[in-house]
Scaffold this motif. Structure first.
Motif, PDB file in Angstrom:
ATOM      1  N   THR A  28       0.847  -1.188   0.000  1.00  0.00           N
ATOM      2  CA  THR A  28       0.000   0.000   0.000  1.00  0.00           C
ATOM      3  C   THR A  28       0.882   1.238   0.000  1.00  0.00           C
ATOM      4  O   THR A  28       1.963   1.258   0.590  1.00  0.00           O
ATOM      5  CB  THR A  28      -0.933   0.038   1.220  1.00  0.00           C
ATOM      6  N   ALA A  78       0.603   5.342   0.759  1.00  0.00           N
ATOM      7  CA  ALA A  78      -0.230   6.428   1.291  1.00  0.00           C
ATOM      8  C   ALA A  78      -0.136   7.645   0.375  1.00  0.00           C
ATOM      9  O   ALA A  78       0.936   8.010  -0.084  1.00  0.00           O
ATOM     10  CB  ALA A  78       0.219   6.781   2.702  1.00  0.00           C
ATOM     11  N   THR A 126      -5.151   5.851  -0.044  1.00  0.00           N
ATOM     12  CA  THR A 126      -4.054   4.908  -0.251  1.00  0.00           C
ATOM     13  C   THR A 126      -4.257   4.162  -1.568  1.00  0.00           C
ATOM     14  O   THR A 126      -5.383   3.913  -1.994  1.00  0.00           O
ATOM     15  CB  THR A 126      -3.970   3.866   0.881  1.00  0.00           C
TER      16      THR A 126
END
Length: 138
Positions: free
Chosen positions: A57, A59, A65
């Motif tokens: 992931t 941000a 995200t």
């Protein structure tokens, strides 16, 4: 009115489609269990995440995200489904399906055109026999 609806529901393709949807839903559960029980633990070892949804992931500055792991997980899920459908259903059905016998080859285009030419010439000569050819005779 109800007879038409009854005929629609009892058509073979509607019943087949309903069966396919039910089997597909059950098959989806099997695939989810395989991903959750087999692939996610292996991926968790490498990415230190419980599942692909939580792996890779990024941000974003606005608070969102990007979940690259979820995309990879969906692709893996698709490949698993495609492989199982092919190897469990398509391949065995192709082996069980009888081989279509090859139809005997008919006359070639050249032979058919020669026959047409000869028939047209015979019509123009009003009953005269067509010239001898090597054309295929029926």
């Amino acid at each position: 009115m109800f007879n038409g609806f009854k005929e629609f529901l009892l058509r073979g393709n509607v019943v087949d489609l309903a069966v396919a949807v039910v089997i597909g839903a059950a098959f989806n559960t099997v695939v989810e269990r395989v991903v959750d029980s087999l692939f996610n633990p292996i991926i968790g070892m490498f990415f230190r995440a419980d599942s692909l949804d939580q792996a890779l992931t990024v941000a974003l500055p606005g608070g969102g995200t990007l979940a690259f792991g979820a995309i990879i997980g969906a692709l893996i899920n698709f490949l698993i489904v495609a492989a199982v459908v092919y190897f469990v259903f398509v391949m065995p059905m192709n082996r069980l399906r009888p081989k279509a016998e090859e139809a005997p080859a008919g006359p070639s285009q050249e032979e058919l055109l020669a026959e047409i030419r000869d028939l047209l010439a015979a019509q123009q000569n009003r009953g005269a026999a067509p010239p001898e050819t090597t054309a295929h005779k029926h």
